[in-house]
Write an enzyme that holds these catalytic residues in place. Structure first.
Site, mmCIF file in Angstrom:
data_model
loop_
_atom_site.group_PDB
_atom_site.id
_atom_site.type_symbol
_atom_site.label_atom_id
_atom_site.label_comp_id
_atom_site.label_asym_id
_atom_site.label_seq_id
_atom_site.Cartn_x
_atom_site.Cartn_y
_atom_site.Cartn_z
ATOM 1 N N ARG A 108 58.157 44.893 83.497
ATOM 2 C CA ARG A 108 59.059 45.224 82.399
ATOM 3 C C ARG A 108 59.934 44.025 82.044
ATOM 4 O O ARG A 108 60.232 43.795 80.872
ATOM 5 C CB ARG A 108 59.945 46.416 82.801
ATOM 6 C CG ARG A 108 60.991 46.847 81.786
ATOM 7 C CD ARG A 108 60.398 47.370 80.509
ATOM 8 N NE ARG A 108 59.345 48.336 80.738
ATOM 9 C CZ ARG A 108 58.634 48.898 79.784
ATOM 10 N NH1 ARG A 108 58.853 48.571 78.509
ATOM 11 N NH2 ARG A 108 57.670 49.766 80.062
ATOM 12 N N HIS A 138 59.442 52.592 85.285
ATOM 13 C CA HIS A 138 59.595 51.847 84.043
ATOM 14 C C HIS A 138 59.720 50.354 84.327
ATOM 15 O O HIS A 138 59.231 49.518 83.561
ATOM 16 C CB HIS A 138 60.822 52.351 83.281
ATOM 17 C CG HIS A 138 60.934 51.845 81.880
ATOM 18 N ND1 HIS A 138 61.862 50.893 81.504
ATOM 19 C CD2 HIS A 138 60.239 52.157 80.751
ATOM 20 C CE1 HIS A 138 61.743 50.648 80.216
ATOM 21 N NE2 HIS A 138 60.765 51.393 79.725
ATOM 22 N N CYS A 139 60.360 50.004 85.444
ATOM 23 C CA CYS A 139 60.591 48.597 85.791
ATOM 24 C C CYS A 139 59.298 47.819 86.025
ATOM 25 O O CYS A 139 59.278 46.596 85.866
ATOM 26 C CB CYS A 139 61.434 48.492 87.054
ATOM 27 S SG CYS A 139 63.060 49.245 86.971
ATOM 28 N N VAL A 140 58.222 48.505 86.434
ATOM 29 C CA VAL A 140 57.005 47.794 86.838
ATOM 30 C C VAL A 140 55.864 47.975 85.843
ATOM 31 O O VAL A 140 54.714 47.623 86.139
ATOM 32 C CB VAL A 140 56.553 48.233 88.254
ATOM 33 C CG1 VAL A 140 57.626 47.887 89.272
ATOM 34 C CG2 VAL A 140 56.192 49.717 88.308
#
Length: 386
Positions: free
Chosen positions: A135, A377-379
């Site tokens: 992300r 969501h971060c990855v």
């Protein structure tokens, strides 16, 4: 405590990785020195404005999801790497049930990535990486409404020089080159998790993450806003103060507040008894959004979802990110985490199901990744259909 069946969310007790990955940290701005030296698709300079391309809201249809495979024991010290890899593989396999997933891995670890991700995930070894936070390191794709697609890089600098990032600084341009789309670099330093967009001209972000001398030294808020609007094809930024210096990201917005659609946002709120900096930040974000308007002047409809009680979750890691808000939308599904507070987990799934009735809600145990301060969501990074 808020009623867990209402639309309310929980602020993370601490943010991304609490500086656990300081090993190999480089100077602020080092990414700018290496970004875009030899990509044929790279076009240095300011990103085109709102009249041409804009970043769509995340529930549009995707061509694929991009992810990156972690393999650094220097970053993931203390024996946590294997568990994080297992969680990354689980997320990739789950998303791959709904849309194509491309995993970027270093040549030395590509075979392991293929083995753990399975045949449903495409693993490539032509884009070197340092870590798994796609992300933040991947390109921000934009569409023009007439079948055009391009990509913007946010000049990733290791969250202000807190982590080694020589490879990750070039992931955005290399993915764009792999896809074969024009690539530009934004006129500011940041990360994808630091900016939320509604696809209709409105952005939201924390000052602590972007208006920070470790990313954009000497830049005024007005100048930073202009660069963000140009990069995202937007016309308005809603600012939150955020939390400075207590986690590696300096408080990314995507762990607390998300856009659902134009004029509709979701905030993860804390328990009434929580009084840490992130709980207060979440309450301030909620208040700011309820008083805000969209780029078109519409009042914001702000939804809440109660998050888990940290005393009831499985993990006891002080850096754990228990954020339902950090979900990922893919074609036909919403991928989010569960944390072991069974009542809150079930309530969150119920609320997300009502918000997205046309999508299957997949809840995953990603506690090893969460102990590193990140979420689903971060990855992940979506590539929208043009």
């Amino acid at each position: 405590m808020n009623d867990p069946t209402t639309r309310a969310h929980t602020a993370p007790r601490t943010g991304r990785r609490g500086f656990l990955a300081a090993a190999g940290a480089t100077a602020v701005g080092a990414a700018l020195a290496v970004a875009g030296r030899d990509s044929a698709a790279a076009r240095p300079g300011r990103a085109p404005g709102a009249a041409a391309f804009r970043v769509p809201v995340e529930d549009v249809r995707h061509t694929r999801t991009w992810m990156t495979w972690p393999d650094s024991t220097a970053i993931w010290n203390g024996g946590s790497l294997a568990g994080v890899q297992a969680d990354i593989a689980l997320i990739a396999r789950t998303v791959a049930r709904y849309e194509p997933v491309v995993m970027c891995a270093n040549p030395a670890s590509a075979a392991k990535a293929r083995s753990q991700c399975g045949t449903s995930v495409t693993v490539i070894d032509s884009i070197p990486v340092d870590d798994c936070w796609t992300r933040d390191t991947g390109p921000v794709f934009r569409t023009d409404g007439t079948g055009g697609l391009d990509a913007v890089g946010l000049n990733f600098n290791g969250w202000g020089g807190k982590q080694t990032h020589a490879k990750d600084a070039r992931v955005a341009e290399r993915i764009a080159a792999h896809v074969g789309v024009p690539f530009t670099r934004a006129a500011f330093v940041g990360e994808g998790g630091a900016v939320e967009q509604d696809g209709a001209g409105t952005l939201m972000a924390t000052r602590s993450s972007l208006l920070n001398r470790n990313r954009n030294p000497g830049m005024t808020q007005a100048r930073l806003e202009g660069a963000m609007r140009d990069a995202y094809g937007a016309s308005k930024v809603i600012w939150f103060e955020g939390v400075y210096g207590q986690d590696i990201t300096d408080d990314h917005v995507d762990a607390t507040s998300r856009f659902l659609a134009e004029g509709e946002a979701l905030v993860q709120l804390p328990l009434a008894s929580d009084d840490d900096a992130y709980a207060e930040d979440a309450r301030r974000q909620y208040r700011a959004l309820t008083a805000a308007t969209t780029a078109a002047g519409r009042p914001m409809d702000v939804l809440r979802l109660q998050g888990p009680d940290y005393a009831r979750i499985r993990s006891t890691n002080p850096d754990f990110l228990a954020s339902y808000a950090n979900f990922y939308l893919c074609n036909g599904a919403l991928i989010c985490a569960h944390f072991g507070d069974t009542r809150a987990d079930a309530a969150a799934k119920s609320v997300l199901s009502r918000l997205y009735p046309d999508r299957r809600i997949e809840q995953l145990n990603i506690d090893r990744l969460g102990a590193g301060g990140g979420g689903i969501h971060c990855v992940t990074q979506q590539q929208p259909v043009p």
